[in-house]
Design a protein around this motif. Structure first.
Motif, short mmCIF file in Angstrom:
data_model
loop_
_atom_site.label_atom_id
_atom_site.label_comp_id
_atom_site.label_asym_id
_atom_site.label_seq_id
_atom_site.Cartn_x
_atom_site.Cartn_y
_atom_site.Cartn_z
N ILE A 1 0.82 -1.21 0.00
CA ILE A 1 0.00 0.00 0.00
C ILE A 1 0.86 1.26 0.00
O ILE A 1 0.58 2.21 -0.73
N SER A 2 1.89 1.28 0.80
CA SER A 2 2.67 2.51 0.94
C SER A 2 4.08 2.17 1.36
O SER A 2 4.51 1.02 1.28
N LYS A 3 4.81 3.18 1.78
CA LYS A 3 6.21 3.10 2.20
C LYS A 3 7.12 2.99 0.97
O LYS A 3 6.66 2.82 -0.16
N VAL B 1 0.30 10.55 -0.40
CA VAL B 1 -0.63 9.44 -0.59
C VAL B 1 0.04 8.12 -0.26
O VAL B 1 -0.55 7.24 0.40
N PHE B 2 1.29 7.95 -0.68
CA PHE B 2 1.98 6.66 -0.51
C PHE B 2 2.96 6.66 0.66
O PHE B 2 3.77 5.73 0.76
N SER B 3 2.90 7.68 1.52
CA SER B 3 3.81 7.77 2.68
C SER B 3 5.25 7.61 2.23
O SER B 3 6.05 6.90 2.86
N TRP B 4 5.58 8.26 1.15
CA TRP B 4 6.93 8.18 0.58
C TRP B 4 7.83 9.19 1.29
O TRP B 4 7.51 10.38 1.35
N PRO B 5 8.95 8.78 1.83
CA PRO B 5 9.80 9.71 2.59
C PRO B 5 10.64 10.59 1.68
O PRO B 5 11.79 10.27 1.35
N GLY B 6 10.10 11.72 1.25
CA GLY B 6 10.82 12.57 0.31
C GLY B 6 10.72 14.04 0.68
O GLY B 6 10.19 14.42 1.74
#
Length: 344
Positions: free
Chosen positions: A190-192, A291-296
């Motif tokens: 889903i995410s990360k 949305v995707f909890s992307w660490p950026g």
């Protein structure tokens, strides 16, 4: 003019532009109501003296031109009042961005800004460059094929899909993809960005493609739709040129006509969009990262702006300005490489 001299000249010309952008950004940021102290201390019981002391410690109690000057050249030459007693008791420690010091973040436990950005810039570049490659690798062939089959089923279908994908917001498309491929089908996470490892980092890029797939599709779909339409229009213009009819008259194969003579010349207008498109994708990654909890850097920039974290916001402004300038230089270089008639 050689390419090296051209790039150096463009970079020198960009210096006043970058400082103009930072000056305007700093003025607008400090003009916003509240300030970093209000964002950091929500407790109404905090006394005015405590707020004043915190403002002195953060260095935001000076007028914005003075703050901007300290941000540029540092404050290690100036004594400041950090305890609110009206007497200067502490010499500044910042060296200023002109000496490579972006200061410490107000909201990230007073960590150096360069360290904070250094930890998050790699995931952002990983996402945006992958989305750009996704849009180019699929969009250019689709545009060529749509031009070759003009008026056919493939052309009509891709035209309708391009309009739809351009109209769909990133956050809504991302949620639909999560619902379809992560919730119902359970094919993708889903995410990360990756699963945690024993070392606390992520495995190599090729071992975590399942985490990258949905965010890249979400971010790159708009680029795919745009590039396919641009390539189709450019290819249709090339097809009507005299040298294309001459190539057919010489008996060249269809593949050689479309690829060697047609596609290469049709790529000339596309080259002007590639550089700025990368900067646009970086800006668009703000929503996708959320949305995707992307660490950026996208989520970091939003958080820093809401908290009025001046050092962090200004560092991202400089980074975005520099990326924009590099993007335009890259477009000029690609333009000259594709079209031999162009010289620097």
């Amino acid at each position: 003019m050689g390419m090296g001299r051209y790039i150096i000249r463009r970079l020198i010309q960009a210096v006043p532009t970058i400082f103009g952008i930072t000056l305007l950004s700093y003025m607008l940021m400090t003009a916003a109501p509240g300030g970093p102290v209000a964002a950091l201390s929500f407790d109404p019981s905090v006394s005015p003296e405590q707020r004043q002391r915190l403002e002195a410690q953060l260095g935001v109690n000076d007028p914005w031109p003075v703050q901007y000057l300290h941000w540029l050249i540092g404050d290690d030459w100036r004594m400041r009042d950090t305890d609110g007693d009206g007497e200067a008791d502490f010499r500044g420690t910042r060296q200023g961005i002109l000496r490579g010091d972006f200061g410490d973040s107000f909201t990230r436990s007073r960590q150096p800004v360069t360290r904070v950005i250094g930890e998050l810039i790699v995931p952002t570049l990983e996402l945006t460059i992958s989305a750009l490659v996704f849009g180019l690798v699929l969009g250019i062939p689709i545009g060529i094929l749509a031009a070759v089959t003009r008026g056919g089923i493939f052309d009509n279908v891709t035209r309708v899909l391009a309009v739809i994908f351009n109209a769909v917001p990133n956050f809504w498309l991302g949620l639909l993809l999560i619902l379809a491929f992560s919730v119902f089908l359970d094919w993708l996470p889903i995410s990360k960005r990756c699963e945690s490892t024993l070392t606390g980092g992520c495995p190599p890029f090729w071992f975590r493609l399942e985490y990258l797939l949905l965010p890249v599709i979400t971010l790159g779909t708009g680029a795919l739709a745009g590039y396919s339409r641009y390539m189709r229009t450019s290819m249709l213009d090339v097809i009507s040129q005299d040298y294309m009819r001459t190539a057919r008259a010489k008996g060249l194969s269809s593949r050689e006509i479309w690829i060697r003579h047609g596609a290469r010349n049709a790529l000339i207008p596309i080259a002007t969009f590639i550089g700025p498109a990368l900067t646009g994708l970086i800006g668009g990654s703000v929503v996708v990262e959320r949305v995707f909890s992307w660490p950026g850097l996208g989520g970091l920039t939003v958080t820093a702006a809401l908290a009025q974290d001046y050092p962090l916001v200004m560092a991202t402004v400089i980074l975005a300005s520099f990326a924009t300038i590099i993007g335009f230089i890259l477009s000029d270089i690609l333009y000259a490489l594709i079209d031999p008639r162009i010289r620097f």
